[in-house]
Design a protein around this motif. Structure first.
Motif, PDB file in Angstrom:
ATOM      1  N   VAL A 155      25.857   3.728  63.616  1.00 20.44           N
ATOM      2  CA  VAL A 155      26.212   3.412  64.777  1.00 20.44           C
ATOM      3  C   VAL A 155      26.180   4.495  65.857  1.00 20.44           C
ATOM      4  N   TRP A 156      26.662   5.610  65.468  1.00 20.49           N
ATOM      5  CA  TRP A 156      26.740   6.572  66.630  1.00 20.49           C
ATOM      6  C   TRP A 156      25.537   7.550  66.543  1.00 20.49           C
ATOM      7  N   MET A 157      24.592   7.523  65.442  1.00 15.94           N
ATOM      8  CA  MET A 157      23.565   7.925  65.712  1.00 15.94           C
ATOM      9  C   MET A 157      22.295   7.503  66.375  1.00 15.94           C
ATOM     10  N   ASN A 158      22.520   6.007  66.271  1.00 15.30           N
ATOM     11  CA  ASN A 158      21.786   5.282  67.036  1.00 15.30           C
ATOM     12  C   ASN A 158      22.296   5.241  68.589  1.00 15.30           C
ATOM     13  N   GLY A 159      23.683   5.294  68.777  1.00 10.81           N
ATOM     14  CA  GLY A 159      24.073   5.630  70.206  1.00 10.81           C
ATOM     15  C   GLY A 159      23.636   6.773  70.880  1.00 10.81           C
ATOM     16  N   ALA A 160      23.342   8.106  69.981  1.00 10.56           N
ATOM     17  CA  ALA A 160      22.882   9.438  70.438  1.00 10.56           C
ATOM     18  C   ALA A 160      21.296   8.981  70.738  1.00 10.56           C
ATOM     19  N   LEU A 161      20.751   8.272  70.384  1.00  2.53           N
ATOM     20  CA  LEU A 161      19.188   7.885  70.369  1.00  2.53           C
ATOM     21  C   LEU A 161      19.342   7.262  71.682  1.00  2.53           C
ATOM     22  N   GLN A 162      19.906   6.261  72.044  1.00  2.00           N
ATOM     23  CA  GLN A 162      19.872   5.539  73.484  1.00  2.00           C
ATOM     24  C   GLN A 162      20.500   6.506  74.600  1.00  2.00           C
ATOM     25  N   LEU A 163      21.435   7.279  74.268  1.00  6.51           N
ATOM     26  CA  LEU A 163      22.093   8.040  75.403  1.00  6.51           C
ATOM     27  C   LEU A 163      21.151   9.338  75.615  1.00  6.51           C
ATOM     28  N   HIS A 165      20.848  12.308  76.370  1.00  6.70           N
ATOM     29  CA  HIS A 165      21.704  13.470  76.920  1.00  6.70           C
ATOM     30  C   HIS A 165      23.198  13.130  77.502  1.00  6.70           C
ATOM     31  N   GLY A 166      23.943  14.125  77.146  1.00  4.53           N
ATOM     32  CA  GLY A 166      25.200  13.628  77.814  1.00  4.53           C
ATOM     33  C   GLY A 166      26.496  13.589  76.827  1.00  4.53           C
ATOM     34  N   TRP A 167      27.747  13.282  77.241  1.00  8.14           N
ATOM     35  CA  TRP A 167      28.776  12.922  76.236  1.00  8.14           C
ATOM     36  C   TRP A 167      28.832  11.714  75.662  1.00  8.14           C
ATOM     37  N   MET A 168      28.821  11.441  74.442  1.00  8.26           N
ATOM     38  CA  MET A 168      29.183  10.223  73.917  1.00  8.26           C
ATOM     39  C   MET A 168      30.594   9.988  73.483  1.00  8.26           C
ATOM     40  N   HIS A 169      31.112   8.976  73.981  1.00  7.65           N
ATOM     41  CA  HIS A 169      32.547   8.539  73.509  1.00  7.65           C
ATOM     42  C   HIS A 169      32.685   8.044  72.333  1.00  7.65           C
ATOM     43  N   ILE A 170      33.443   8.135  71.166  1.00  8.93           N
ATOM     44  CA  ILE A 170      33.752   7.759  70.006  1.00  8.93           C
ATOM     45  C   ILE A 170      34.845   6.546  70.095  1.00  8.93           C
ATOM     46  N   HIS A 171      34.441   5.362  70.314  1.00  8.49           N
ATOM     47  CA  HIS A 171      35.625   4.401  70.788  1.00  8.49           C
ATOM     48  C   HIS A 171      35.939   3.872  69.334  1.00  8.49           C
ATOM     49  N   ILE A 188      39.724   5.720  73.023  1.00  2.00           N
ATOM     50  CA  ILE A 188      38.810   6.650  72.725  1.00  2.00           C
ATOM     51  C   ILE A 188      39.045   7.610  71.798  1.00  2.00           C
ATOM     52  N   ILE A 189      38.576   7.739  70.718  1.00  4.26           N
ATOM     53  CA  ILE A 189      39.117   8.469  69.770  1.00  4.26           C
ATOM     54  C   ILE A 189      38.751  10.072  70.084  1.00  4.26           C
ATOM     55  N   GLY A 190      37.407  10.273  70.547  1.00  2.34           N
ATOM     56  CA  GLY A 190      37.187  11.688  70.945  1.00  2.34           C
ATOM     57  C   GLY A 190      35.722  11.444  71.686  1.00  2.34           C
ATOM     58  N   SER A 191      35.045  12.553  71.829  1.00  2.00           N
ATOM     59  CA  SER A 191      33.815  12.581  72.422  1.00  2.00           C
ATOM     60  C   SER A 191      33.109  13.850  72.000  1.00  2.00           C
ATOM     61  N   VAL A 192      31.751  13.693  71.874  1.00  5.67           N
ATOM     62  CA  VAL A 192      30.751  14.738  71.208  1.00  5.67           C
ATOM     63  C   VAL A 192      29.627  14.758  72.472  1.00  5.67           C
ATOM     64  N   LEU A 193      29.126  15.971  72.379  1.00  9.26           N
ATOM     65  CA  LEU A 193      27.732  16.005  73.504  1.00  9.26           C
ATOM     66  C   LEU A 193      26.511  15.615  72.551  1.00  9.26           C
ATOM     67  N   TYR A 204      32.304  18.358  69.219  1.00  2.00           N
ATOM     68  CA  TYR A 204      33.332  17.120  69.216  1.00  2.00           C
ATOM     69  C   TYR A 204      34.814  17.510  69.783  1.00  2.00           C
ATOM     70  N   GLN A 205      35.283  16.772  70.669  1.00  2.99           N
ATOM     71  CA  GLN A 205      36.762  17.020  71.205  1.00  2.99           C
ATOM     72  C   GLN A 205      37.611  15.673  70.815  1.00  2.99           C
ATOM     73  N   ALA A 206      38.778  15.880  70.346  1.00  2.00           N
ATOM     74  CA  ALA A 206      39.689  14.705  70.345  1.00  2.00           C
ATOM     75  C   ALA A 206      40.110  14.215  71.947  1.00  2.00           C
TER      76      ALA A 206
END
Length: 242
Positions: A155-163, A165-171, A188-193, A204-206
């Motif tokens: 899910v998050w690997m595909n989210g990175a492909l779509q994004l 560049h930028g910060w992706m929130h882990i919901h 929002i559990i955390g965010s990762v670049l 990754y930041q909580a």
């Protein structure tokens, strides 16, 4: 409805009013708002009536959530905050079906007030009664960071492909935001670049505002991260037992 299933069927995820029978309360385990304030919607509901509820407590058998098969409720005891010679009961919420090594195990998500044998007083319990376990929160964030590094969740690997560049929130999956929208800070559990469609796990930041339990229910991770977290929890439980 059969009596043997009544208690389990009244455990709810993200439902209406919560009811508990409590024999003990303290400011540490039960924090109630003033009576003149509206009570926030709870995340879990237990039946306060019927002999099956008391049998479940007496046997101390874990209670599986019928709507969330990954969640289990374990009856545990705590030292009384005033009288050290007695103890108080609470339900420890966990992703593991086995009882926690101790009442304050890092594998416990948090605690809720429990039924006391012979008590008939019926009270309401909501989000203010849920006590988060800070040690679990630390394990959670470490597991997510490690899971992102290992690429365990599509899910998050595909989210990175779509994004790209930028910060992706882990919901938290209990309350997924609409497409293209930022979720509630509580979810929002955390965010990762993300750079060039690749997750940079070391960034990754909580999210400090994230809550383990809200009116939408307890924490719910995507499949890959949930599996990673269970592996981490099982390892911690093993080390705490030894």
């Amino acid at each position: 409805m059969r009596a043997s299933t009544r208690l389990a069927s009244t455990v709810r995820y993200g439902s209406s009013a919560a009811r508990f029978v409590a024999g003990w309360s303290s400011h540490q385990m039960v924090r109630r708002p003033p009576s003149n304030l509206p009570r926030r919607p709870p995340c879990i509901r237990f039946s306060a009536m019927g002999p099956c509820a008391r049998r479940a407590v007496s046997s101390q058998a874990p209670i599986a959530d019928p709507d969330r098969p990954d969640l289990f409720y374990h009856l545990v005891s705590f030292p009384h905050p005033v009288n050290s010679s007695s103890s108080a009961s609470a339900y420890a919420l966990s992703f593991l079906p086995a009882p926690p090594p101790s009442s304050r195990s890092a594998t416990v998500i948090g605690w809720l007030p429990a039924i006391a044998e012979g008590t008939s007083r019926d009270i309401e319990a909501g989000l203010d009664d849920f006590v988060e376990n800070p040690n679990f929160r630390s394990l959670l964030q470490g597991a997510i960071r490690q899971g992102l590094r290992e690429g365990v969740d599509e899910v998050w690997m595909n989210g990175a492909l779509q994004l790209r560049h930028g910060w992706m929130h882990i919901h938290d999956s209990r309350n997924i935001p609409p497409l293209g929208r930022i979720g509630d800070p509580d979810d929002i559990i955390g965010s990762v670049l993300v750079e060039d469609s690749k997750i940079l796990p070391d960034t990754y930041q909580a999210m400090p505002s994230y809550r383990l339990c809200t009116s939408d229910g307890p924490i719910q991770l995507t499949e890959g991260l949930a599996r990673k977290l269970r592996i981490v929890l099982e390892d911690v439980a093993s080390r705490e037992t030894s």
